[in-house]
Structures are given as structure tokens and as C-alpha cells.
Design a protein around this motif. Structure first.
Motif, short mmCIF file in Angstrom:
data_model
loop_
_atom_site.label_atom_id
_atom_site.label_comp_id
_atom_site.label_asym_id
_atom_site.label_seq_id
_atom_site.Cartn_x
_atom_site.Cartn_y
_atom_site.Cartn_z
N GLU A 156 -0.36 1.89 8.48
CA GLU A 156 -1.42 1.39 7.95
C GLU A 156 -1.99 2.67 7.25
OE1 GLU A 156 -5.92 -0.11 8.69
OE2 GLU A 156 -4.53 -1.52 9.35
N ILE A 157 -2.30 3.66 8.04
CA ILE A 157 -3.04 4.94 7.84
C ILE A 157 -2.04 5.52 6.69
CG2 ILE A 157 -3.91 7.28 8.37
CD1 ILE A 157 -4.43 6.00 11.27
N ALA A 163 -1.81 5.00 -1.09
CA ALA A 163 -2.41 4.19 -2.00
C ALA A 163 -3.76 5.10 -2.50
CB ALA A 163 -2.96 2.85 -1.46
N LEU A 164 -4.37 5.71 -1.79
CA LEU A 164 -5.32 6.52 -2.20
C LEU A 164 -5.17 7.66 -3.18
CD1 LEU A 164 -7.78 6.72 0.88
CD2 LEU A 164 -8.52 5.87 -1.35
N ASP A 238 -6.80 -3.45 0.76
CA ASP A 238 -6.13 -4.44 -0.24
C ASP A 238 -6.45 -3.81 -1.80
OD1 ASP A 238 -5.15 -5.86 1.81
OD2 ASP A 238 -6.95 -7.45 1.39
N ASP A 239 -7.64 -3.33 -2.18
CA ASP A 239 -7.79 -3.00 -3.39
C ASP A 239 -6.93 -1.75 -3.79
OD1 ASP A 239 -9.96 -2.59 -5.79
OD2 ASP A 239 -9.44 -0.80 -5.03
N THR A 242 -2.96 -2.46 -4.10
CA THR A 242 -3.03 -3.44 -5.44
C THR A 242 -2.76 -2.42 -6.25
OG1 THR A 242 -3.92 -5.47 -4.51
CG2 THR A 242 -3.65 -5.32 -6.77
N TYR A 243 -3.86 -1.49 -6.70
CA TYR A 243 -3.67 -0.38 -7.55
C TYR A 243 -2.38 0.39 -7.50
CZ TYR A 243 -5.13 3.28 -10.78
OH TYR A 243 -5.25 4.20 -11.80
N MET A 244 -2.05 0.91 -6.47
CA MET A 244 -0.99 1.54 -6.24
C MET A 244 0.25 0.77 -6.94
SD MET A 244 0.96 3.12 -2.84
CE MET A 244 1.16 1.40 -2.06
#
Length: 659
Positions: A156-157, A163-164, A238-239, A242-244
Motif C-alpha cells: 500500500e505504501i 501514485a503521489l 483512492d484519489d 485514480t489520478y495515477m
């Protein structure tokens, strides 16, 4: 009937079931204690079939079995799938299972667990409670240990960091670490985490701060420019995931056009699209000059970039969109004394005042509070689409700003505000705005015919086009038991983006000679008003289909989507008003400089003729021509016949006097 299932079969079915059923449809009538079979026996057959549709196709013979047989087979399939899923669950799902295994309450539940029959819900007074069958609890405690949960957390990390990266570029390590307490809940240390993920992620030290960077992505010092000035929003997992995924899709689409491999395309997307806020023309010119695109490919790339442009998060600005940057520039000087709009406006910075002057085209902000409330009633309320949006929005009041799109829009328009609380930005939704929201019903607890109030009013307007205020008020009361004052209806009509004109409500902004001299007299003469219900939505499908077919055909002639849409909507309006004649096409096309042959005119009229009898006609108060033609003819009353009003007089002496 025995059947082996794998996750690749089950997960798509869960998504399908989730679209068709609400998780509340699977609620138990009462609390159940015991094993999985005891829980299944507490469900009715319809609920059993809902869960079974995750494991069996609609045509499977399973659904013809007796209830007891269904429970027996379903129990085996649920346990088999449960064992596989819990070994590969997300850390969030392990947290849920840990709590349920220790008989603790959980406030939310994974839909995967509910639709698959792993966990169950019931009402305890007014609260929803969740339960895990005893045998599934034992399987979980036996099969899942701290190593499995720790590996899930590491995954998850790593997902969060990746994603970030697509949102922020250089990812401050604190932006990740602050989401996890107590040295990652005791599963591992920071050093152990970094050692585990070092093949995918590297650490960059810039100005005594640490940042994550994806190892296989080319690195340039220009990514560090103005890094100390960046403002970061703490977003939900989740945000950012989704953007990634959307950026990965962008990379894939662009890669096909410029015909370069993924890594090269990624580098181009970073440097030309994500790094700095720039115009679409500048981005496109850069691509064209660097990779030498043909006119056709350049046009295709332009279309793709347009689709993504408004949602892009720019690294130079801390991974924020253009709207989020504007919202952060409107942060109040300090937290106001109370949550009224006036109190918030007193804390506006000079720059924020200038922004609002420009937004509302006003010279000063002295009456801005009244302007904002009025604008929200007319326009802003339309940004809330449903009950979930409303609940999510109100839940963010007083909470940390996370980039929620609706809240961002609210801040830009003065319907909500931000203030700085230490290193975080907190949201204020003013009392006046909350009052307006709470006075409208957007809930899923629909009234008559499966519709809520606003949907009913909207349908009456679409079916009638224009209607007297008092008549709409009467129809709502008589047909739907809805009591509205005219003032209340005025407000609802405005939130539906329609218009109050004199004593009428109208879907058009202005009345004209056709409406005054033809449409209104026809409506009054017709007298009958159609009652709307849930099926009314399906009747409007004919209108939507016709509009789509007209737009498509006209677009082929003019090669201009906007013009095609305008002409299509105009023709639909003429049909609604029962004013359409085939010859009208010629002057319309001439106005738009569209060349059309006689065959084109004939084809368009054929498209219209297929549907025009199934479309609500405003002159007939929403009835279609087909419905009007099938209505029984009213018997003509003779002058010497008893008056149909029931007075006992002859018609010529009563209602027939002025006939």
C-alpha cells in the motif's frame, strides 16, 4: 454443480452486482450468531440469489435449485473464495477483519466482503452493525499472520508513493510517513521499508529535506526548482491512485500517436505536460517541434490533451490543478469568529477581494454576501448531483482540505472558504449555504413513483415547456401530495437551471411571439395535464435518441460539433412546440452556411418522422401525438342537453351561454 472459482471471475461480478444492488439489500433482519451457514439461512431467497450471482452466471442451473441446496453449494464457494481473497487483501481490509475478529465495531465495510457473502450487516436501533461468521473468523486468524499484513501494508505504501509521484513529482517523505502511525503500526521500521522498496524508489535529499523519486524515471535538477514554495494537499489514497491511472492512460494514448516507447513518452509527458502550468497551444507546439507530428496526428494529440487538461496537477505548484491553485490563493487571513459568510468575507485578503470582484463583475465587496447566496441558489446548487455528493460535501466542513472537486468549486465561487490551521488547510462551509443545501431533498429515499421532488418538478417542466405557476403547484399537490409555496417553487426552478417569467415557469430563457400567440392558447385549450412518474424517464429516451441522431447527421454536413448541437436542439424545441415543418431546414442551414442536398433534407426529415409522434408536445401539456390521437373523442353536448357540470340546467342556460 461443484465449481472452482478464481478472483478473475469473481471481482468483475462483484462490480456488476454492486451496480445493480445496494449493500443494504443484503441486510439481515436481526443479529445472527454462528457459522456461515447460519447467516445464509437467515437471508431470504432473493438475498441468497444476489450473493450467488457473484459466483454463478444468470443462466446457471444453480438458480433452479431448492433454497437448501443453494445454501449448501454457496457455503462451499464462499469459503473457497474467502481463503484466496484474505491472503491477498489490502491492508485496509485486514484492519476491518482484525476488528471484526475481536468483536469490535467497524464504521464502514468493503463492498467486496458484503457482496461475496463474507461479512453481513444488520440494524441495531438506528446504527448499521457488521458481523463476521464464526467459522470465517477462525479461518482468518489461522491463515493471516503479521507477516502477511505487513507485506500488504508495504504494498500500500509503495502504491501511495508511486501514485503521489504522478501528482507531485518529488514526493516529500513526510507526505507518506504522516499517514502511518507508530512506526508503521509495529510491522516494520522506516529502514526496513526503504530496504524493501529500494529497487522501485530512491531518496533525493534537497535543502535538508527528503523526497521519494521513482528509480527508473530520468531525473533532472529542474524538478527541484521552487520546491520550498510548494503547497501540498493531503489527498486520499483512492484519489491519487485514480489520478495515477488517468495519467498512465494519457501516456499510453500519447505513446501510440508519437510512436515512442513508454519510458520516452513518460519523460515527455513530465517535461511538457506535468512539470509547469502552460497553455494547451504551448504544450502541443512542443510536441510537434520535438517529435515531428503530421497534421492529422497533431489534431489527434490536441483532442487527447483537451480531455485531460483541466484535471492536470502541476508539479511546480505542489501537484495542484489550476482550480486548486486558485482555491489556495483565496485562503483567509485567519479563522473567522463564526461560520457566516459575512464573517468569512471580513478575513479575505486583498488579492482574494480582487478575485471575487472579477468573478462576480462587481466594483466592491460590500454586498458580496447577498450576491453569493443568490448565485448559489441560481447556479451553485447545480454542482451537487446527488445525495452522496451532499453527504461528502457537508462531511468536509471543518475538516482538512483534500482537493475535493465540489469543495474546490465552492471555494472559487465563495460558497466555501479555507483557513490555515498550523500546516493544514481547513474547510468552512458557511451557515447560509448549509441552510440552502439542507432545505432540498436529494436523498435516495424517493417518494411517489421512485422519484424525488426535484425530479418530479423537472419532468413536468420538460413535458410542458412552459406552465403556469399555480397549475404546476396544483399538479404537484394533486398527483404527488407535494405541498410547495410559489416562492419555494421559484427557488427549485432556478436550481434546475430554468426560468421564472411573469406567472409562468419556462425551460427557455425568454418567451416570444410563438409562445404567447400559439403555444399558450393551445395549452389552455387542451386543458388536460399529463401525470409524470418513473416511466416518464423512459418516454424521454425517444427525444434523446432523436437529438443524438440529428446531431450526428448534421455534424457530417458541417464538420462542427457545436453548430450541429445547436441546430439539433433548436429542431427538438420546434418539435416540442409542435411548430416543426420540413421547409424550416433550408433557412436554418443557410444561416449556418451548411451545404445540403435534397437527399440530406429528406434523410433528416425521415429521422424526425421516425420519432416525432413519440415526443412530448408542449402544446398538448406533455402528451405525445400518438397519445392524443388515441384519446377518445369527447361527445359534443347539445344546447338542450343537461349541462355536464351537474347544475341541472340545460347546457344553453348554463355553461353553454358563452360557448
Amino acid at each position: 454443480m461443484e465449481k472452482n472459482f478464481d478472483l478473475s471471475e469473481i471481482l468483475p461480478n462483484i462490480e456488476k452486482v454492486g451496480e445493480e444492488y445496494d449493500s443494504s439489500d443484503l441486510m439481515l433482519e436481526n443479529k445472527v450468531d454462528g457459522d456461515l451457514k447460519d447467516f445464509l439461512k437467515a437471508l431470504d431467497e432473493e438475498q441468497i440469489d444476489v450473493i450467488a450471482s457473484v459466483y454463478y452466471d444468470d443462466e446457471d442451473s444453480f438458480f433452479k435449485k431448492s433454497l437448501n441446496s443453494k445454501i449448501e453449494y454457496l457455503e462451499k464457494n464462499i469459503i473457497e473464495s474467502y481463503k484466496e481473497i484474505i491472503r491477498n487483501a489490502s491492508y485496509k481490509q485486514y484492519v476491518i477483519l482484525d476488528k471484526l475478529s475481536n468483536n469490535e465495531d467497524v464504521t464502514n465495510m468493503s463492498e467486496l466482503f458484503l457482496y461475496s457473502g463474507f461479512c453481513y450487516s444488520y440494524y441495531d436501533k438506528t446504527e448499521v452493525k457488521y458481523l463476521l461468521p464464526t467459522d470465517l473468523k477462525k479461518i482468518y486468524l489461522k491463515e493471516v499472520d503479521s507477516t502477511i499484513k505487513g507485506n500488504s501494508l508495504k504494498g500500500e505504501i509503495l502504491t501511495r508513493i508511486m501514485a503521489l509521484f504522478f501528482s507531485n513529482g518529488l514526493v516529500p517523505t513526510d507526505l507518506v510517513y504522516n499517514h502511518y502511525e507508530d512506526d508503521f503500526y509495529g510491522y516494520f521500521t522506516k529502514d526496513e521499508l526503504l530496504e524493501e522498496i529500494d529497487t522501485a524508489v530512491s531518496i533525493k535529499k534537497i535543502n535538508n529535506k527528503e523526497y521519494f523519486w521513482l528509480t527508473d524515471t530520468p531525473y533532472k535538477n529542474l524538478y527541484e526548482e521552487s520546491i520550498d514554495d510548494r503547497v501540498y494537499i493531503r489527498r486520499d489514497l483512492d484519489d491519487i491512485v485514480t489520478y495515477m491511472m488517468s495519467i498512465l492512460m494519457l501516456i499510453e494514448e500519447v505513446s501510440k500517436i508519437i510512436k515512442k516507447p513508454y519510458k520516452e513518452t513518460l519523460s515527455l509527458i513530465i517535461s511538457k505536460v506535468l512539470l509547469k502550468e502552460r497553455s494547451l497551444d504551448d504544450i502541443l507546439d512542443d510536441f510537434v517541434s520535438e517529435v515531428g507530428l503530421s497534421k492529422k496526428d497533431s489534431s489527434r494529440l490536441d483532442d487527447i490533451l483537451i480531455d485531460y487538461y483541466d484535471d492536470l496537477r502541476y508539479w511546480e505548484n505542489g501537484g495542484n490543478t489550476q482550480d486548486e491553485i486558485l482555491a489556495l490563493n483565496l485562503v483567509l487571513k485567519e479563522k473567522p469568529n463564526n461560520s457566516s459568510i459575512k464573517s468569512c468575507l471580513k478575513q479575505l485578503t486583498d488579492n482574494a477581494k480582487e478575485e471575487f470582484k472579477d468573478t462576480y463583475n462587481i466594483g466592491d465587496v460590500s454586498s458580496l454576501d447577498e450576491i453569493i447566496v443568490d448565485d448559489f441558489c441560481n447556479e451553485g446548487y447545480l454542482t451537487i448531483d446527488n445525495d452522496d455528493d451532499m453527504i461528502e460535501l457537508l462531511a468536509l466542513d471543518g475538516k482538512e482540505y483534500n482537493g475535493n472537486a465540489t469543495v474546490t468549486s465552492f471555494i472559487i465561487n465563495g460558497y466555501a472558504y479555507l483557513y490555515k490551521d498550523k500546516d493544514n488547510f481547513k474547510v468552512i462551509i458557511p451557515d447560509e449555504i448549509k441552510d440552502v443545501i439542507n432545505n432540498f431533498d436529494l436523498s435516495d429515499d424517493y417518494g411517489f413513483n421512485g422519484l424525488n421532488d426535484r425530479e418530479i418538478i423537472n419532468l413536468y417542466m420538460l413535458y410542458n415547456g412552459i406552465i403556469e405557476k399555480k397549475i404546476l403547484q396544483r399538479l404537484l399537490q394533486e398527483n404527488h401530495d407535494l405541498e410547495y409555496t410559489i416562492d419555494e417553487l421559484d427557488t427549485v426552478i432556478k436550481t434546475l437551471d430554468m426560468y421564472c417569467i411573469d406567472n409562468y415557469y419556462c425551460v427557455l430563457e425568454e418567451t416570444d411571439e410563438v409562445i404567447d400567440k400559439f403555444l399558450l392558447p393551445s395549452k389552455k385549450n387542451f386543458k388536460k395535464y399529463k401525470k409524470v412518474d418513473f416511466d416518464s424517464y423512459y418516454e424521454l429516451d425517444s427525444l434523446n435518441t432523436l437529438e443524438s441522431e440529428l446531431r450526428s447527421y448534421i455534424n457530417k454536413l458541417c464538420k462542427n460539433e457545436d453548430n450541429a448541437r445547436e441546430i439539433g436542439m433548436y429542431l427538438i424545441t420546434l418539435i416540442n412546440m409542435n411548430c416543426y415543418v420540413p421547409d424550416i431546414l433550408i433557412p436554418i442551414f443557410e444561416d449556418y452556411k451548411i451545404k445540403a442536398s435534397n437527399t440530406d433534407y429528406k434523410n433528416i426529415n425521415n429521422i424526425i418522422n421516425k420519432s416525432k409522434n413519440d415526443i412530448p408536445i408542449w402544446a398538448f401539456n406533455g402528451y405525445t401525438k400518438k397519445e392524443v390521437n388515441s384519446m377518445p373523442k369527447e361527445k359534443k353536448v347539445g344546447r338542450n342537453d343537461p349541462c355536464p357540470c351537474g347544475s341541472g340546467k340545460k347546457y344553453k342556460k348554463c355553461c353553454g351561454k358563452n360557448a
